[in-house]
Enzyme design. Structure first.
Site, short mmCIF file in Angstrom:
data_model
loop_
_atom_site.label_atom_id
_atom_site.label_comp_id
_atom_site.label_asym_id
_atom_site.label_seq_id
_atom_site.Cartn_x
_atom_site.Cartn_y
_atom_site.Cartn_z
N ASP A 96 0.31 -0.25 -14.20
CA ASP A 96 -0.91 -0.93 -13.75
C ASP A 96 -1.08 -2.22 -14.54
O ASP A 96 -0.60 -2.34 -15.67
CB ASP A 96 -2.12 -0.02 -13.98
CG ASP A 96 -3.29 -0.36 -13.06
OD1 ASP A 96 -3.55 0.41 -12.13
OD2 ASP A 96 -3.94 -1.41 -13.29
N TYR A 153 -6.90 -9.30 3.79
CA TYR A 153 -6.60 -7.91 3.41
C TYR A 153 -5.95 -7.16 4.58
O TYR A 153 -4.93 -6.47 4.42
CB TYR A 153 -7.90 -7.23 2.98
CG TYR A 153 -7.77 -5.81 2.49
CD1 TYR A 153 -7.36 -5.54 1.18
CD2 TYR A 153 -8.09 -4.74 3.32
CE1 TYR A 153 -7.26 -4.23 0.73
CE2 TYR A 153 -7.99 -3.44 2.86
CZ TYR A 153 -7.58 -3.18 1.57
OH TYR A 153 -7.49 -1.87 1.13
N1 LIG Z 1 -10.88 2.52 -1.69
C1 LIG Z 1 -10.72 2.39 -0.39
O1 LIG Z 1 -11.67 2.50 0.39
C2 LIG Z 1 -9.34 2.11 0.15
C3 LIG Z 1 -9.15 2.29 1.52
C4 LIG Z 1 -7.90 2.05 2.07
C5 LIG Z 1 -6.87 1.62 1.25
N2 LIG Z 1 -7.08 1.44 -0.06
C6 LIG Z 1 -5.93 1.00 -0.87
O2 LIG Z 1 -5.66 1.98 -1.84
C7 LIG Z 1 -5.02 1.37 -2.95
C8 LIG Z 1 -5.75 1.79 -4.21
O3 LIG Z 1 -7.09 1.28 -4.16
P1 LIG Z 1 -8.31 1.97 -4.92
O4 LIG Z 1 -9.41 2.10 -3.96
O5 LIG Z 1 -7.80 3.14 -5.68
O6 LIG Z 1 -8.70 0.73 -5.88
P2 LIG Z 1 -8.87 0.64 -7.46
O7 LIG Z 1 -9.42 -0.72 -7.67
O8 LIG Z 1 -9.61 1.83 -7.97
O9 LIG Z 1 -7.36 0.72 -7.99
C9 LIG Z 1 -6.45 -0.32 -7.79
C10 LIG Z 1 -5.57 -0.43 -9.03
O10 LIG Z 1 -4.59 -1.45 -8.78
C11 LIG Z 1 -4.44 -2.19 -9.98
N3 LIG Z 1 -3.93 -3.53 -9.69
C12 LIG Z 1 -4.56 -4.55 -9.07
N4 LIG Z 1 -3.79 -5.62 -9.03
C13 LIG Z 1 -2.62 -5.30 -9.67
C14 LIG Z 1 -1.43 -6.00 -9.97
N5 LIG Z 1 -1.26 -7.29 -9.63
N6 LIG Z 1 -0.43 -5.33 -10.60
C15 LIG Z 1 -0.59 -4.05 -10.97
N7 LIG Z 1 -1.71 -3.33 -10.73
C16 LIG Z 1 -2.71 -3.96 -10.09
C17 LIG Z 1 -5.83 -2.24 -10.60
O11 LIG Z 1 -5.77 -2.54 -11.99
C18 LIG Z 1 -6.36 -0.84 -10.30
O12 LIG Z 1 -6.07 0.06 -11.35
C19 LIG Z 1 -5.07 -0.13 -2.71
O13 LIG Z 1 -3.82 -0.56 -2.22
C20 LIG Z 1 -6.15 -0.26 -1.65
O14 LIG Z 1 -5.97 -1.44 -0.87
C21 LIG Z 1 -8.29 1.68 -0.64
#
Ligand SMILES: NC(=O)c1ccc[n+]([C@@H]2O[C@H](COP(=O)([O-])OP(=O)(O)OC[C@H]3O[C@@H](n4cnc5c(N)ncnc54)[C@H](O)[C@@H]3O)[C@@H](O)[C@H]2O)c1
Length: 237
Positions: free
Chosen positions: A37, A143
């Site tokens: 991360d 996105y």
């Molecule tokens: N939460 C939702 O509603 C949702 C819905 C659909 C898809 N997603 C996808 O699920 C995945 C996880 O999202 P989440 O909701 O757990 O978000 P989150 O913000 O809790 O976790 C995302 C993680 O990615 C890390 N990150 C960001 N940019 C980075 C980089 N350049 N290099 C390495 N790490 C990086 C962040 O530090 C964080 O720990 C994402 O791809 C998101 O698009 C989330």
């Protein structure tokens, strides 16, 4: 029964939200997991610092994970960012940053993990897309484009490497309660909940079992290039 006993896995974005829940579920199922991360959890010995937009960082992190684990069985691409902007007001920098993290980051991690998996005779790649990549969203063109790109990348790579035993699939969650959605207004969340057949957002630990299924033998054995949708009914493709 530990369905991932002795499997090795690298989870990007694993310090938070869905990635953290997947890392925990994999560990509970007997896997040895490294979390990578941009903001690793302090004091976590299994963590690697990684910026998925930086090719040298990705190449080094994959090599380090392979070295520590003795090879990679599973890669989960969960690192991601979400910002909102109407397209007509969006800066090119905002567009480029989202594509860099949410799409190019997935490409780079796959690019560096696949050769080792082919050399080992197989592996699993699980890309976290989003249902917004299927349905689109207001203020979310960047996105949604990135996530639609992840689904296309997933299908194409799956076609390329299935014959080598590397199975590539995506998960397209609906709204999930994580730090990513914390910033969105309560009004938006209320309206979104009302729109969902289940009437509520998911929790990260309700998405993680889909990743366990895709990583497991025999559970995931027949999934190739698919996009699974734990999404509270938001999209029915
Ligand atoms: N939460 C939702 O509603 C949702 C819905 C659909 C898809 N997603 C996808 O699920 C995945 C996880 O999202 P989440 O909701 O757990 O978000 P989150 O913000 O809790 O976790 C995302 C993680 O990615 C890390 N990150 C960001 N940019 C980075 C980089 N350049 N290099 C390495 N790490 C990086 C962040 O530090 C964080 O720990 C994402 O791809 C998101 O698009 C989330």
């Amino acid at each position: 029964m530990a369905v991932l006993r002795d499997r090795t896995a690298l989870v990007t974005g694993g310090a938070s939200g869905i990635g953290a829940a997947i890392a925990a579920a994999f560990t509970a199922e007997g896997a040895r997991v490294i979390v990578a991360d941009r903001h690793p959890v302090p004091g976590d010995a299994s963590a690697i610092r990684l910026d998925v937009t930086d090719e040298a960082s990705v190449s080094a992190a994959v090599a380090e994970a392979e070295r520590r684990l003795g090879g990679l069985d599973v890669l989960v691409n969960s690192a991601g960012i979400l910002t909102e902007s109407p397209l007509a007001e969006m800066s090119a920098a905002t567009w480029a940053e989202t594509i860099a993290v949410d799409l190019t980051g997935v490409f780079l991690c796959c690019r560096y993990a696949v050769p080792g998996m082919i050399a080992r005779g197989g592996g699993r790649i699980i890309n976290i897309a989003s249902q917004l990549g299927i349905k689109g969203g207001v203020g979310l063109a960047h996105y949604a484009a990135a996530k639609a790109g992840v689904i296309g990348l997933t299908k194409s790579l799956a076609l390329e490497v299935a014959r080598h035993g590397v199975l590539v699939n995506a998960i397209a969650p609906g709204p999930v309660e994580t730090p990513m959605v914390d910033g969105i207004t309560e009004d938006w969340k209320r309206a979104k909940r009302a729109e969902l057949p289940l009437g509520r957002f998911g929790r990260p630990e309700e998405v993680a079992p889909t990743a366990v299924l895709l990583a497991a033998d025999p559970g995931g054995n027949l999934y190739v290039g698919q996009t699974l949708g734990p999404n509270s009914g938001d999209v029915m493709p």
